[in-house]
Design an enzyme around this catalytic site. Sequence first.
Site, PDB file in Angstrom:
ATOM      1  N   GLY A   1    -104.696 -44.128 -21.399  1.00 29.60           N
ATOM      2  CA  GLY A   1    -104.818 -45.539 -21.801  1.00 29.60           C
ATOM      3  C   GLY A   1    -106.112 -46.101 -21.235  1.00 29.60           C
ATOM      4  O   GLY A   1    -107.055 -45.369 -20.953  1.00 29.60           O
ATOM      5  N   ARG A   2    -106.112 -47.420 -21.052  1.00 29.87           N
ATOM      6  CA  ARG A   2    -107.347 -48.077 -20.599  1.00 29.87           C
ATOM      7  C   ARG A   2    -107.815 -47.542 -19.254  1.00 29.87           C
ATOM      8  O   ARG A   2    -108.997 -47.249 -19.060  1.00 29.87           O
ATOM      9  CB  ARG A   2    -107.125 -49.591 -20.483  1.00 29.87           C
ATOM     10  CG  ARG A   2    -107.052 -50.295 -21.814  1.00 29.87           C
ATOM     11  CD  ARG A   2    -106.515 -51.698 -21.641  1.00 29.87           C
ATOM     12  NE  ARG A   2    -105.075 -51.646 -21.422  1.00 29.87           N
ATOM     13  CZ  ARG A   2    -104.170 -52.356 -22.091  1.00 29.87           C
ATOM     14  NH1 ARG A   2    -104.563 -53.217 -22.986  1.00 29.87           N
ATOM     15  NH2 ARG A   2    -102.888 -52.225 -21.848  1.00 29.87           N
TER      16      ARG A   2
ATOM     17  N   ARG B   1     -99.589 -39.214 -25.106  1.00 24.33           N
ATOM     18  CA  ARG B   1     -98.646 -39.206 -26.232  1.00 24.33           C
ATOM     19  C   ARG B   1     -99.400 -39.140 -27.549  1.00 24.33           C
ATOM     20  O   ARG B   1     -99.044 -38.418 -28.452  1.00 24.33           O
ATOM     21  CB  ARG B   1     -97.798 -40.486 -26.215  1.00 24.33           C
ATOM     22  CG  ARG B   1     -96.571 -40.382 -25.345  1.00 24.33           C
ATOM     23  CD  ARG B   1     -95.881 -41.708 -25.264  1.00 24.33           C
ATOM     24  NE  ARG B   1     -96.831 -42.754 -24.863  1.00 24.33           N
ATOM     25  CZ  ARG B   1     -96.509 -44.011 -24.635  1.00 24.33           C
ATOM     26  NH1 ARG B   1     -95.278 -44.408 -24.779  1.00 24.33           N
ATOM     27  NH2 ARG B   1     -97.409 -44.892 -24.260  1.00 24.33           N
TER      28      ARG B   1
ATOM     29  N   ILE C   1    -101.694 -42.684  -9.320  1.00 20.21           N
ATOM     30  CA  ILE C   1    -101.873 -44.136  -9.175  1.00 20.21           C
ATOM     31  C   ILE C   1    -101.036 -44.864 -10.225  1.00 20.21           C
ATOM     32  O   ILE C   1    -101.252 -46.049 -10.475  1.00 20.21           O
ATOM     33  CB  ILE C   1    -103.351 -44.565  -9.308  1.00 20.21           C
ATOM     34  CG1 ILE C   1    -103.954 -44.108 -10.644  1.00 20.21           C
ATOM     35  CG2 ILE C   1    -104.172 -44.082  -8.134  1.00 20.21           C
ATOM     36  CD1 ILE C   1    -105.225 -44.859 -11.015  1.00 20.21           C
ATOM     37  N   ALA C   2    -100.083 -44.140 -10.836  1.00 22.94           N
ATOM     38  CA  ALA C   2     -99.345 -44.726 -11.961  1.00 22.94           C
ATOM     39  C   ALA C   2     -98.078 -45.430 -11.477  1.00 22.94           C
ATOM     40  O   ALA C   2     -98.069 -46.644 -11.272  1.00 22.94           O
ATOM     41  CB  ALA C   2     -99.038 -43.648 -12.981  1.00 22.94           C
ATOM     42  N   ARG C   3     -97.023 -44.695 -11.287  1.00 27.73           N
ATOM     43  CA  ARG C   3     -95.768 -45.259 -10.796  1.00 27.73           C
ATOM     44  C   ARG C   3     -95.012 -44.186 -10.035  1.00 27.73           C
ATOM     45  O   ARG C   3     -95.075 -42.996 -10.400  1.00 27.73           O
ATOM     46  CB  ARG C   3     -94.867 -45.696 -11.964  1.00 27.73           C
ATOM     47  CG  ARG C   3     -95.151 -47.078 -12.510  1.00 27.73           C
ATOM     48  CD  ARG C   3     -94.753 -48.183 -11.528  1.00 27.73           C
ATOM     49  NE  ARG C   3     -95.047 -49.501 -12.041  1.00 27.73           N
ATOM     50  CZ  ARG C   3     -96.209 -50.144 -11.904  1.00 27.73           C
ATOM     51  NH1 ARG C   3     -97.211 -49.577 -11.257  1.00 27.73           N
ATOM     52  NH2 ARG C   3     -96.371 -51.371 -12.389  1.00 27.73           N
TER      53      ARG C   3
ATOM     54  N   GLU D   1     -90.338 -46.775  -3.588  1.00 30.92           N
ATOM     55  CA  GLU D   1     -91.199 -47.527  -2.668  1.00 30.92           C
ATOM     56  C   GLU D   1     -90.669 -48.939  -2.443  1.00 30.92           C
ATOM     57  O   GLU D   1     -89.988 -49.475  -3.328  1.00 30.92           O
ATOM     58  CB  GLU D   1     -92.639 -47.566  -3.212  1.00 30.92           C
ATOM     59  CG  GLU D   1     -92.796 -48.326  -4.528  1.00 30.92           C
ATOM     60  CD  GLU D   1     -94.219 -48.286  -5.071  1.00 30.92           C
ATOM     61  OE1 GLU D   1     -94.808 -47.190  -5.210  1.00 30.92           O
ATOM     62  OE2 GLU D   1     -94.729 -49.381  -5.366  1.00 30.92           O
TER      63      GLU D   1
ATOM     64  N   HIS E   1     -99.632 -48.645  -2.565  1.00 32.72           N
ATOM     65  CA  HIS E   1     -99.688 -49.284  -3.883  1.00 32.72           C
ATOM     66  C   HIS E   1    -100.762 -50.388  -3.911  1.00 32.72           C
ATOM     67  O   HIS E   1    -100.454 -51.567  -4.133  1.00 32.72           O
ATOM     68  CB  HIS E   1     -98.314 -49.846  -4.272  1.00 32.72           C
ATOM     69  CG  HIS E   1     -98.159 -50.042  -5.756  1.00 32.72           C
ATOM     70  ND1 HIS E   1     -96.962 -49.919  -6.415  1.00 32.72           N
ATOM     71  CD2 HIS E   1     -99.063 -50.373  -6.721  1.00 32.72           C
ATOM     72  CE1 HIS E   1     -97.132 -50.161  -7.707  1.00 32.72           C
ATOM     73  NE2 HIS E   1     -98.410 -50.427  -7.917  1.00 32.72           N
ATOM     74  N   ILE E   2    -102.012 -49.951  -3.681  1.00 31.55           N
ATOM     75  CA  ILE E   2    -103.109 -50.932  -3.583  1.00 31.55           C
ATOM     76  C   ILE E   2    -104.211 -50.684  -4.619  1.00 31.55           C
ATOM     77  O   ILE E   2    -105.321 -51.191  -4.468  1.00 31.55           O
ATOM     78  CB  ILE E   2    -103.736 -50.931  -2.160  1.00 31.55           C
ATOM     79  CG1 ILE E   2    -104.212 -49.516  -1.757  1.00 31.55           C
ATOM     80  CG2 ILE E   2    -102.768 -51.494  -1.145  1.00 31.55           C
ATOM     81  CD1 ILE E   2    -105.093 -49.506  -0.516  1.00 31.55           C
TER      82      ILE E   2
HETATM   83  C1  8YV Z   1     -99.599 -54.326  -8.995  1.00 32.46           C
HETATM   84  C2  8YV Z   1     -99.609 -52.341 -10.588  1.00 32.46           C
HETATM   85  O1  8YV Z   1    -100.253 -54.627  -7.828  1.00 32.46           O
HETATM   86  O2  8YV Z   1    -100.421 -53.704 -12.305  1.00 32.46           O
HETATM   87  C3  8YV Z   1     -99.660 -52.808 -11.988  1.00 32.46           C
HETATM   88  O3  8YV Z   1     -98.918 -52.239 -12.821  1.00 32.46           O
HETATM   89  O4  8YV Z   1     -99.029 -51.352 -10.311  1.00 32.46           O
HETATM   90  C4  8YV Z   1    -100.309 -53.106  -9.522  1.00 32.46           C
HETATM   91  O5  8YV Z   1    -101.557 -53.522  -9.994  1.00 32.46           O
HETATM   92  C5  8YV Z   1     -98.128 -54.227  -8.700  1.00 32.46           C
HETATM   93  O6  8YV Z   1     -97.399 -53.772  -9.763  1.00 32.46           O
HETATM   94  C6  8YV Z   1     -97.597 -55.588  -8.244  1.00 32.46           C
HETATM   95  O7  8YV Z   1     -97.165 -56.384  -9.300  1.00 32.46           O
END
Ligand code: 8YV
Length: 332
Positions: A155-156, A178, A237-239, A268, A286-287
Amino acid sequence: MKPKIYVARAVFDDVLARLREHFEVSDNPSDQVGTPAELSARLQGQVGAFITGSERIDAELLDAHPQLKAVCNMAVGYNNIDVPACTARGVIATNTPDVLTETTADFGFALMMATARRIAESEHFLRRGAWTKWSYDMFTGSDIHGATLGVLGMGRIGQAIARRGALGFGMKVIYHNRSRLDAATEADLKASYVDKDMLLREADHLVLVLPYSSASHHAIGAAELALMKPTATLTNIARGGIVDDAALAAALARGQIAAAGLDVFEGEPALNPALLNVPNVVLTPHIASATVATRRAMANLAADNLIAALGFGPNAGRPPTPINSEVLKPTA
Ligand code: 8YV
């Protein structure tokens, strides 16, 4: 009388002030993450909610609050929101795409580099006073320039990482998604589409940038890690939940892959303790979107969405970045 909204987490004062121009705002200056029951209690009588990825909006909550009209996420990812449940109840849901793309890509690249070049591990070594002499093989890692960058989820943010790799570091870029990008975008990014197995087998540095859903749960588990090169790195860095963290910790411990960089974790802010016991992992809380400018842009976009969704401001009725735009009334 102004409509009532709930701002679920602490946020910039001037963004709160913007919201107060239009709404009676209940906020959460202590920034405690509420339980679902606490969130529900705070939503009594509120027509809008300014939330973050930590607040879960599901059918049960929506049914308890039929007055709720808009939930505006200060995040691009929205796996915390049951979007079909919102749509079914006419609740508009919004997120904050675009404003964080380049910042998040910078961080993904930085985490990948820190992982490949063992920056955190060597800093810990230095801080604990263990550095007594230079050695030819001390903290030798693997090169970024000229290596093969694998991007899962194009994606982006994936594209912004690919661009950094191809144009900045002369990397060969392969990706899996996908849907395949059009030929012009592939050419622009110098990126080649491959199947997932090929991506796992060929990447020297694999970066995960795909959204979380039941389909992507444990997209990287023991079987996938087994396909990767023993010299490869993995950056997430996704989820949390896209990687099976227990399987990853085991793979890192036995050197099945070289190292990992993780900004997101299953469950988390709790962490699988096994991850704390392996040296070859860089851990951050998560930064990836955390620069002052980008967090301000995200907060302002979430506020723009809420203001417009509830019928105020220059975009009244047309929030700039809706997730379920089908809920909005058609324009005349
Ligand atoms: C957020 C992120 O800081 O935008 C997202 O999806 O994972 C992060 O940029 C976090 O989700 C807090 O809302």
